[in-house]
Design a protein around this motif. Structure first.
Motif, PDB file in Angstrom:
ATOM      1  N   PHE A  21      80.051   8.677  34.360  1.00  0.00           N
ATOM      2  CA  PHE A  21      79.777   9.592  33.248  1.00  0.00           C
ATOM      3  C   PHE A  21      80.775  10.755  33.236  1.00  0.00           C
ATOM      4  N   THR A  22      81.029  11.267  32.035  1.00  0.00           N
ATOM      5  CA  THR A  22      81.956  12.388  31.875  1.00  0.00           C
ATOM      6  C   THR A  22      81.316  13.459  30.990  1.00  0.00           C
ATOM      7  N   LYS A  23      82.015  14.567  30.845  1.00  0.00           N
ATOM      8  CA  LYS A  23      81.568  15.678  29.989  1.00  0.00           C
ATOM      9  C   LYS A  23      80.113  16.065  30.296  1.00  0.00           C
ATOM     10  N   ILE A  24      79.832  16.215  31.567  1.00  0.00           N
ATOM     11  CA  ILE A  24      78.464  16.487  32.007  1.00  0.00           C
ATOM     12  C   ILE A  24      78.169  17.982  31.947  1.00  0.00           C
ATOM     13  N   GLU A  25      77.098  18.320  31.272  1.00  0.00           N
ATOM     14  CA  GLU A  25      76.674  19.708  31.163  1.00  0.00           C
ATOM     15  C   GLU A  25      75.171  19.790  31.413  1.00  0.00           C
ATOM     16  N   SER A  26      74.725  20.921  31.941  1.00  0.00           N
ATOM     17  CA  SER A  26      73.287  21.107  32.146  1.00  0.00           C
ATOM     18  C   SER A  26      72.938  22.584  32.099  1.00  0.00           C
ATOM     19  N   TYR A  27      71.677  22.859  31.782  1.00  0.00           N
ATOM     20  CA  TYR A  27      71.188  24.232  31.762  1.00  0.00           C
ATOM     21  C   TYR A  27      69.667  24.224  31.766  1.00  0.00           C
ATOM     22  N   ILE A  28      69.097  25.311  32.233  1.00  0.00           N
ATOM     23  CA  ILE A  28      67.644  25.487  32.218  1.00  0.00           C
ATOM     24  C   ILE A  28      67.230  25.967  30.824  1.00  0.00           C
ATOM     25  N   PHE A  29      66.191  25.354  30.291  1.00  0.00           N
ATOM     26  CA  PHE A  29      65.748  25.757  28.955  1.00  0.00           C
ATOM     27  C   PHE A  29      64.249  26.016  28.869  1.00  0.00           C
ATOM     28  N   TYR A  30      63.526  25.761  29.965  1.00  0.00           N
ATOM     29  CA  TYR A  30      62.066  25.898  29.888  1.00  0.00           C
ATOM     30  C   TYR A  30      61.522  26.415  31.216  1.00  0.00           C
ATOM     31  N   ASN A  31      60.659  27.408  31.139  1.00  0.00           N
ATOM     32  CA  ASN A  31      59.925  27.906  32.303  1.00  0.00           C
ATOM     33  C   ASN A  31      58.440  27.819  31.999  1.00  0.00           C
ATOM     34  N   GLY A  32      57.700  27.214  32.920  1.00  0.00           N
ATOM     35  CA  GLY A  32      56.282  27.025  32.675  1.00  0.00           C
ATOM     36  C   GLY A  32      55.445  27.223  33.910  1.00  0.00           C
ATOM     37  N   LYS A  33      54.127  27.079  33.726  1.00  0.00           N
ATOM     38  CA  LYS A  33      53.181  27.188  34.829  1.00  0.00           C
ATOM     39  C   LYS A  33      52.226  25.999  34.783  1.00  0.00           C
ATOM     40  N   LYS A  34      51.933  25.461  35.956  1.00  0.00           N
ATOM     41  CA  LYS A  34      51.007  24.343  36.072  1.00  0.00           C
ATOM     42  C   LYS A  34      49.838  24.797  36.936  1.00  0.00           C
ATOM     43  N   GLY A  35      48.632  24.696  36.390  1.00  0.00           N
ATOM     44  CA  GLY A  35      47.456  25.112  37.136  1.00  0.00           C
ATOM     45  C   GLY A  35      47.020  24.064  38.133  1.00  0.00           C
ATOM     46  N   ILE A  36      47.060  24.395  39.408  1.00  0.00           N
ATOM     47  CA  ILE A  36      46.621  23.493  40.480  1.00  0.00           C
ATOM     48  C   ILE A  36      45.697  24.269  41.410  1.00  0.00           C
ATOM     49  N   GLU A  37      44.446  23.820  41.520  1.00  0.00           N
ATOM     50  CA  GLU A  37      43.474  24.448  42.411  1.00  0.00           C
ATOM     51  C   GLU A  37      43.398  25.953  42.176  1.00  0.00           C
ATOM     52  N   ASP A  38      43.280  26.326  40.910  1.00  0.00           N
ATOM     53  CA  ASP A  38      43.168  27.731  40.491  1.00  0.00           C
ATOM     54  C   ASP A  38      44.404  28.564  40.806  1.00  0.00           C
ATOM     55  N   ILE A  39      45.519  27.890  41.065  1.00  0.00           N
ATOM     56  CA  ILE A  39      46.781  28.583  41.318  1.00  0.00           C
ATOM     57  C   ILE A  39      47.767  28.186  40.229  1.00  0.00           C
ATOM     58  N   ALA A  40      48.496  29.145  39.696  1.00  0.00           N
ATOM     59  CA  ALA A  40      49.506  28.876  38.667  1.00  0.00           C
ATOM     60  C   ALA A  40      50.842  28.607  39.355  1.00  0.00           C
ATOM     61  N   ILE A  41      51.246  27.358  39.365  1.00  0.00           N
ATOM     62  CA  ILE A  41      52.508  26.960  39.978  1.00  0.00           C
ATOM     63  C   ILE A  41      53.624  27.111  38.944  1.00  0.00           C
ATOM     64  N   GLU A  42      54.585  27.958  39.243  1.00  0.00           N
ATOM     65  CA  GLU A  42      55.705  28.149  38.327  1.00  0.00           C
ATOM     66  C   GLU A  42      56.754  27.051  38.519  1.00  0.00           C
ATOM     67  N   TYR A  43      57.316  26.593  37.422  1.00  0.00           N
ATOM     68  CA  TYR A  43      58.361  25.572  37.484  1.00  0.00           C
ATOM     69  C   TYR A  43      59.304  25.762  36.307  1.00  0.00           C
ATOM     70  N   SER A  44      60.453  25.118  36.397  1.00  0.00           N
ATOM     71  CA  SER A  44      61.415  25.175  35.294  1.00  0.00           C
ATOM     72  C   SER A  44      62.009  23.802  35.067  1.00  0.00           C
ATOM     73  N   LEU A  45      62.443  23.574  33.841  1.00  0.00           N
ATOM     74  CA  LEU A  45      63.045  22.302  33.449  1.00  0.00           C
ATOM     75  C   LEU A  45      64.497  22.522  33.041  1.00  0.00           C
ATOM     76  N   PHE A  46      65.327  21.556  33.383  1.00  0.00           N
ATOM     77  CA  PHE A  46      66.716  21.574  32.931  1.00  0.00           C
ATOM     78  C   PHE A  46      66.964  20.384  32.020  1.00  0.00           C
ATOM     79  N   ILE A  47      67.994  20.477  31.235  1.00  0.00           N
ATOM     80  CA  ILE A  47      68.469  19.338  30.454  1.00  0.00           C
ATOM     81  C   ILE A  47      69.899  19.059  30.894  1.00  0.00           C
ATOM     82  N   MET A  48      70.207  17.794  31.102  1.00  0.00           N
ATOM     83  CA  MET A  48      71.554  17.393  31.492  1.00  0.00           C
ATOM     84  C   MET A  48      72.055  16.348  30.504  1.00  0.00           C
ATOM     85  N   ILE A  49      73.241  16.585  29.974  1.00  0.00           N
ATOM     86  CA  ILE A  49      73.852  15.690  28.998  1.00  0.00           C
ATOM     87  C   ILE A  49      75.105  15.105  29.614  1.00  0.00           C
ATOM     88  N   ALA A  50      75.250  13.787  29.507  1.00  0.00           N
ATOM     89  CA  ALA A  50      76.413  13.122  30.071  1.00  0.00           C
ATOM     90  C   ALA A  50      76.869  12.018  29.122  1.00  0.00           C
TER      91      ALA A  50
END
Length: 204
Positions: free
Chosen positions: A171-200
């Motif tokens: 693959f060539t011309k590969i680019e990526s960046y974070i575009f989303y920050n969210g929280k997932k509720g697990i056992e009454d705890i808000a787990i923070e996470y982020s998503l990236f998108i990668m284009i190739a």
């Protein structure tokens, strides 16, 4: 996770809203041409593709969960969509002769053990000047799946390492960046996470 067992309750409010954001980001990275033939890998109930199908001439939704694909087919029928094809198929163990202009995947690759193998298949399934678009978790400490007994996938990905792997597969011309920050509720705890998108891209 047994995806067959959760298929009927998969489309909760959080996933529906997140899928709209993900689909919007993928849409920003389309090829910019008409008559695109696409495939979504690990499509689940089709939440992403039902926000994108109007952008394609045809799109094939592939998932190895039979119940998830049943939900997809029910949606296709209910919405009278004529350019979505769906298939219950394990692409990690088998190959397809089909060729696509674009392959995209959202929150699926971290469930696949051999990422190098599947991305090599993606490369071979793309037409010349085709595009791969991956949306997934940034590398994390395992908290995101800590309540899933038997989870043996990846705790997200290093964008740098994934880029190197895609380059090694051609693959060539590969680019990526974070575009989303969210929280997932697990056992009454808000787990923070982020998503990236990668284009190739696949060259000639």
């Amino acid at each position: 996770m047994n995806f067959d067992k959760v298929a009927r309750v998969w489309d909760d409010e959080l996933r529906i809203e997140r899928s709209k954001i993900i689909a919007k980001e993928i849409k920003l990275n389309l090829l910019g041409k008409e008559n695109i033939v696409a495939m979504e890998f690990g499509a689940g109930t089709g939440l992403i593709s039902f926000n994108l199908y109007k952008e394609f001439e045809r799109v094939t939704l592939i998932d190895n969960s039979e119940e998830m694909i049943k939900v997809v087919r029910e949606k296709v029928k209910a919405l009278n969509v004529n350019n979505i094809k769906s298939s219950c198929y394990d692409l990690t163990e088998n190959s397809l002769d089909e060729k696509y202009d674009m392959i995209y995947s959202s929150m699926s690759l971290h469930h696949i053990i051999d990422i190098n193998k599947i991305t090599n298949k993606f490369y071979n399934m793309l037409n010349s000047q085709g595009r791969l678009c991956i949306v997934d978790l940034n590398e994390e400490d395992g908290s995101f799946h800590k309540n899933e007994v038997g989870f043996d996938g990846h705790n997200g990905f290093s964008q740098h390492c994934m880029k190197e792997m895609l380059e090694a597969n051609g693959f060539t011309k590969i680019e990526s960046y974070i575009f989303y920050n969210g929280k997932k509720g697990i056992e009454d705890i808000a787990i923070e996470y982020s998503l990236f998108i990668m284009i190739a891209d696949k060259g000639e």
